[in-house]
Design a protein around this motif. Structure first.
Motif, PDB file in Angstrom:
ATOM      1  N   ASP A 644      -7.002 -20.870   3.299  1.00  0.00           N
ATOM      2  CA  ASP A 644      -6.570 -19.690   2.559  1.00  0.00           C
ATOM      3  C   ASP A 644      -6.147 -18.609   3.558  1.00  0.00           C
ATOM      4  O   ASP A 644      -6.992 -18.000   4.214  1.00  0.00           O
ATOM      5  CB  ASP A 644      -7.716 -19.204   1.667  1.00  0.00           C
ATOM      6  N   ARG A 645      -4.840 -18.379   3.645  1.00  0.00           N
ATOM      7  CA  ARG A 645      -4.362 -17.403   4.625  1.00  0.00           C
ATOM      8  C   ARG A 645      -4.757 -15.981   4.253  1.00  0.00           C
ATOM      9  O   ARG A 645      -4.654 -15.065   5.063  1.00  0.00           O
ATOM     10  CB  ARG A 645      -2.845 -17.512   4.798  1.00  0.00           C
ATOM     11  N   PHE A 646      -5.262 -15.823   3.042  1.00  0.00           N
ATOM     12  CA  PHE A 646      -5.710 -14.496   2.630  1.00  0.00           C
ATOM     13  C   PHE A 646      -7.239 -14.393   2.606  1.00  0.00           C
ATOM     14  O   PHE A 646      -7.791 -13.451   2.042  1.00  0.00           O
ATOM     15  CB  PHE A 646      -5.157 -14.169   1.231  1.00  0.00           C
ATOM     16  N   PHE A 647      -7.876 -15.411   3.223  1.00  0.00           N
ATOM     17  CA  PHE A 647      -9.333 -15.363   3.288  1.00  0.00           C
ATOM     18  C   PHE A 647      -9.780 -14.107   4.021  1.00  0.00           C
ATOM     19  O   PHE A 647      -9.280 -13.789   5.110  1.00  0.00           O
ATOM     20  CB  PHE A 647      -9.881 -16.599   4.011  1.00  0.00           C
ATOM     21  N   ARG A 648     -10.694 -13.378   3.429  1.00  0.00           N
ATOM     22  CA  ARG A 648     -11.175 -12.141   4.032  1.00  0.00           C
ATOM     23  C   ARG A 648     -12.671 -12.244   4.281  1.00  0.00           C
ATOM     24  O   ARG A 648     -13.414 -12.788   3.478  1.00  0.00           O
ATOM     25  CB  ARG A 648     -10.870 -10.937   3.138  1.00  0.00           C
ATOM     26  N   SER A 649     -13.082 -11.685   5.382  1.00  0.00           N
ATOM     27  CA  SER A 649     -14.474 -11.741   5.797  1.00  0.00           C
ATOM     28  C   SER A 649     -14.981 -10.338   6.090  1.00  0.00           C
ATOM     29  O   SER A 649     -14.245  -9.487   6.602  1.00  0.00           O
ATOM     30  CB  SER A 649     -14.610 -12.610   7.055  1.00  0.00           C
ATOM     31  N   ASN A 650     -16.235 -10.121   5.759  1.00  0.00           N
ATOM     32  CA  ASN A 650     -16.874  -8.849   6.085  1.00  0.00           C
ATOM     33  C   ASN A 650     -17.215  -8.733   7.564  1.00  0.00           C
ATOM     34  O   ASN A 650     -17.396  -7.636   8.079  1.00  0.00           O
ATOM     35  CB  ASN A 650     -18.143  -8.662   5.258  1.00  0.00           C
ATOM     36  N   TYR A 651     -17.334  -9.888   8.229  1.00  0.00           N
ATOM     37  CA  TYR A 651     -17.793  -9.878   9.615  1.00  0.00           C
ATOM     38  C   TYR A 651     -16.768 -10.452  10.589  1.00  0.00           C
ATOM     39  O   TYR A 651     -16.978 -10.444  11.789  1.00  0.00           O
ATOM     40  CB  TYR A 651     -19.103 -10.663   9.721  1.00  0.00           C
ATOM     41  N   GLN A 652     -15.689 -10.956  10.078  1.00  0.00           N
ATOM     42  CA  GLN A 652     -14.634 -11.498  10.925  1.00  0.00           C
ATOM     43  C   GLN A 652     -14.072 -10.383  11.799  1.00  0.00           C
ATOM     44  O   GLN A 652     -13.928  -9.236  11.354  1.00  0.00           O
ATOM     45  CB  GLN A 652     -13.535 -12.083  10.045  1.00  0.00           C
ATOM     46  N   VAL A 653     -13.762 -10.707  13.023  1.00  0.00           N
ATOM     47  CA  VAL A 653     -13.219  -9.710  13.951  1.00  0.00           C
ATOM     48  C   VAL A 653     -11.813 -10.093  14.349  1.00  0.00           C
ATOM     49  O   VAL A 653     -11.400 -11.254  14.245  1.00  0.00           O
ATOM     50  CB  VAL A 653     -14.101  -9.567  15.212  1.00  0.00           C
ATOM     51  N   VAL A 654     -11.082  -9.090  14.817  1.00  0.00           N
ATOM     52  CA  VAL A 654      -9.713  -9.321  15.274  1.00  0.00           C
ATOM     53  C   VAL A 654      -9.753  -9.660  16.748  1.00  0.00           C
ATOM     54  O   VAL A 654     -10.204  -8.855  17.562  1.00  0.00           O
ATOM     55  CB  VAL A 654      -8.842  -8.079  15.050  1.00  0.00           C
TER      56      VAL A 654
END
Length: 720
Positions: A644-654
């Protein structure tokens, strides 16, 4: 003088003749009276029995007795037909056909128990009179007169504790009826299948195996005579408890056989000279693979009940492979080979069938009957991270291009009484890491953040779908193996087999088929199959776990064939796991102290982790076991995984170009090539509260983008 002598001689001859006539008369009278009496008694008895059997309401009728179901011993077999164990209650019996009973044994029993067996009609009148007069002279019951037929009907239909005259009369009536219904050999064969020979052995099959570990047809004359002498007094003539008395009794049987013409003089002398040679132990007391048998026995009782299991003569076919059992036991024994070493358990399941091929539940069943493979519920450590990874992929997370920061974290969320603090063992961190890199390092801090993104309920659901049957607490720490109850090696092997089988879970099976004593199939395994997770997710997780054996925490499990697996180690090295699989077999190894939560911080000079002894045991076993199958790669499904290219995470970092090591594609990145020591999978976190609200909060940086930058060089090698 001559005339006088002649007269005297004549008188002497006449006197002698008179005396002879008197003697003959006396002898005739002596002989005639018993014969007349015997004939009268015989006639009266036969008429009485005939009349009684026909019209007497108070005496039993053979037809009314119905069919008697003899208690028979249950037998458990391995997959190749090897006998694993006998299960029986008080009566250990295996009923065999007359074709399997040798004549020499029949003759021996008849000679010592009922020498006129072939000439009477169920009741031996000569024996009855002999016993009567002997008992009168002795003024007590000194002799019996039960024939083989009478003993048989007494054992089958009457109360053996009743010694009344009524019971004896009933016994004679039934014996006479039985002789009219069955042939002599049929009656004798029934007797030989029911009579007690001591040591819980009922029937000649059990007796021959108990004392000589032979089939009855293979008995020698001396052995047959010894068995024939036992039924009269099994305890007194027991060859194990009283060998001298047993030998004396055997010789008595042989002498009687010779006297009645059943054997020749040379056979008699040869058998008399034969020493008493018994099997070193009864095969009924020896159990192959006791942990397996105990598990099978428990399942059988739940299916059929105790009475049928221990007296129903079941024939139980299992999936256990004796060669695999031997490999597993040798792998453990050769690795944990020093006094004071921890215990180990191993379970191997065939991935495409769910058949349990090997199960080692401990090293010494006599000292501990607790089956570590099935009954032990232990913390799985990082081996549970696999379920978090599956859950993440189901949500559409791209493990190659999703990043978290490897760092000490203090995670809070609504309902938590205090922050959940997580660190890595040794406090070594790697900054921004992809999920794949964190998996190969078994990074606790990354997986703790990912658990909050995925959701504990989802992880629990995945684990249950894949084969975990224990109760699981929906806490974030579940991703790190922080369970309140724990799981068994059998559960873990079953769950990991789901990955090997394209996401299809097959209920683990150890009992393949159950038949009755006549060969009729009573039950046959039909393992439940469910598509637990998609084939695409299972394949992608497998690719990552393959890398873990090649260059992650599981390198000591390399078998030079396609294989995937995950290590697991709990706090203070109390439990160590390796859960791995090939396209054919899924095997889980657990190492620890079953008696308590004891640290394994110094075993053979090292701290025990999942990548040490468990991986070594797994490698020793699987290197040989998997080669019974042709080598093949894990099958790639036709439908590929879609992230899912729109998967969003609260803890994912750039990630930035100087902090990442990843790739922009979904193929296995060549830059993820660092080999990580096996100790890096140690779980080091506190167990959070069970409440898991939907919106956790933390002070970590968050990402609102799915940008996937190009991949720079990989992270430095860890030392934990």
């Amino acid at each position: 003088m001559r005339t006088g002598r002649e007269r005297r001689s004549s008188r002497v001859r006449r006197a002698r003749a008179v005396r002879r006539r008197r003697t003959v008369i006396i002898i005739c009278v002596i002989v005639a009276i018993p014969l007349i009496t015997l004939g009268a008694l015989a006639g009266l008895l036969l008429v009485g029995l005939h009349t009684v059997a026909a019209v007497q309401q108070d005496l039993p009728s053979l037809e009314a007795q119905g069919e008697v179901k003899l208690a028979e011993t249950t037998q458990i077999f391995a997959a190749d037909g090897t006998l694993l164990a006998y299960l029986h209650g008080e009566e250990n019996r295996t009923v065999i056909s007359g074709k399997e009973i040798p004549d020499i044994l029949r003759y021996a029993v008849v000679a010592i128990e009922d020498e006129r067996y072939y000439s009477h009609s169920g009741v031996d009148l000569e024996g009855l009179l002999r016993a009567f007069f002997a008992n009168v002279r002795a003024q007590r019951v000194d002799q019996g007169f039960s024939t083989i037929t009478m003993q048989l009907v007494g054992n089958l239909y009457l109360d053996r504790t009743d010694i009344s005259l009524t019971r004896k009369w009933n016994e004679m009536a039934l014996a006479w009826q039985m002789e009219r219904k069955y042939s002599k050999n049929e009656i004798l064969d029934m007797y030989l299948n029911t009579v007690y020979f001591g040591s819980n052995a009922y029937g000649v099959e059990a007796a021959a195996r108990t004392y000589f570990n032979k089939d009855p047809k293979d008995l020698t004359l001396a052995e047959a005579a010894l068995l024939a002498g036992l039924p009269q007094a099994p305890s007194i003539y027991s060859p194990r408890s009283h060998p001298e008395k047993a030998l004396e009794r055997r010789n008595t049987v042989l002498a009687k056989m010779y006297e009645l013409g059943y054997i020749t003089r040379s056979e008699y002398l040869q058998a008399m000279a034969e020493p008493l040679k018994l099997a070193p132990y009864s095969p009924y007391t020896k159990v192959e693979e006791p942990y397996v048998v105990a598990y099978v026995r428990k399942l059988l009782i739940s299916m059929f009940g105790e009475q049928r299991v221990f007296a129903g003569g079941l024939r139980v076919e299992t999936t256990i492979d004796p060669d695999y059992q031997k490999l597993a036991e040798e792998a453990i024994a050769s690795t944990l080979d020093q006094p004071g070493d921890p215990s180990a358990a191993l379970v191997c399941i065939e991935t495409k069938t769910g058949y349990i091929k090997a199960m080692v539940g401990g090293s010494d069943y006599d000292s501990s009957k607790f089956n570590l493979a099935v009954q032990a519920k232990r913390q799985p450590g990082s081996a549970f991270k696999t379920f978090c990874l599956v859950a993440a992929l189901e949500k559409g997370m791209d493990p190659y291009n999703t990043y978290y920061e490897s760092m000490p974290v203090s995670l809070t969320y609504p309902g938590a009484p205090e922050p959940w603090k997580v660190k890595t063992y040794g406090n070594v961190y790697y900054g921004i890491s992809s999920v794949v890199e964190a998996t190969l390092r078994s990074d606790n801090t990354v997986y703790a953040q990912m658990a909050l993104d995925v959701g504990a309920e989802h992880i629990v659901d995945v684990a249950h779908r894949m084969g975990i049957t224990s109760e699981l607490n929906a806490d974030p720490a579940i991703a790190l193996g922080g369970l309140r109850v724990g799981v068994s090696p059998l559960e873990m092997a079953s769950a990991y087999a789901t990955l090997a089988n394209g996401g299809e879970h097959i209920e683990p099976t150890i009992i393949l088929r159950v038949k009755d004593a006549n060969g009729k199939v009573l039950w046959e395994a039909k393992p439940k199959r469910t598509q637990a997770i998609s084939a695409a997710v299972a394949y992608e997780v497998t690719r990552i776990l393959e890398m873990n054996i090649q260059r992650g925490t599981g390198t000591k499990a390399n078998i030079d064939r396609p294989a995937a697996g995950k290590t697991g180690t709990t706090t203070e090295w109390r439990d160590a796991w390796f859960c791995g699989y090939t396209p054919h077999l899924s095997t889980t190894v657990w190492v620890g102290h079953p008696e308590a939560q004891i640290s394994m911080d110094n075993v053979h000079g090292i701290r025990v982790t999942g990548g040490s002894f468990p991986a070594i045991i797994w490698q020793k076993f699987m290197y040989e076991a998997d080669r019974k199958y042709p080598e093949e790669d894990f099958r790639e499904p036709q439908v590929k995984i879609q992230y899912d290219r729109f998967f969003r995470s609260n803890y994912q970092v750039v990630p930035t170009s100087t902090t990442i090591s990843t790739t922009t594609t979904t193929s296995v990145p060549e830059t993820v090539s660092t080999t990580f020591p096996e100790t890096s999978d140690t779980t080091a976190s506190s167990l959070p509260p069970s409440t898991l609200p939907p919106s956790p909060t933390t002070t970590l940086p968050r990402s609102t983008t799915t940008t996937r930058p190009p991949s720079p060089p990989g992270p430095p090698q860890t030392n934990f």
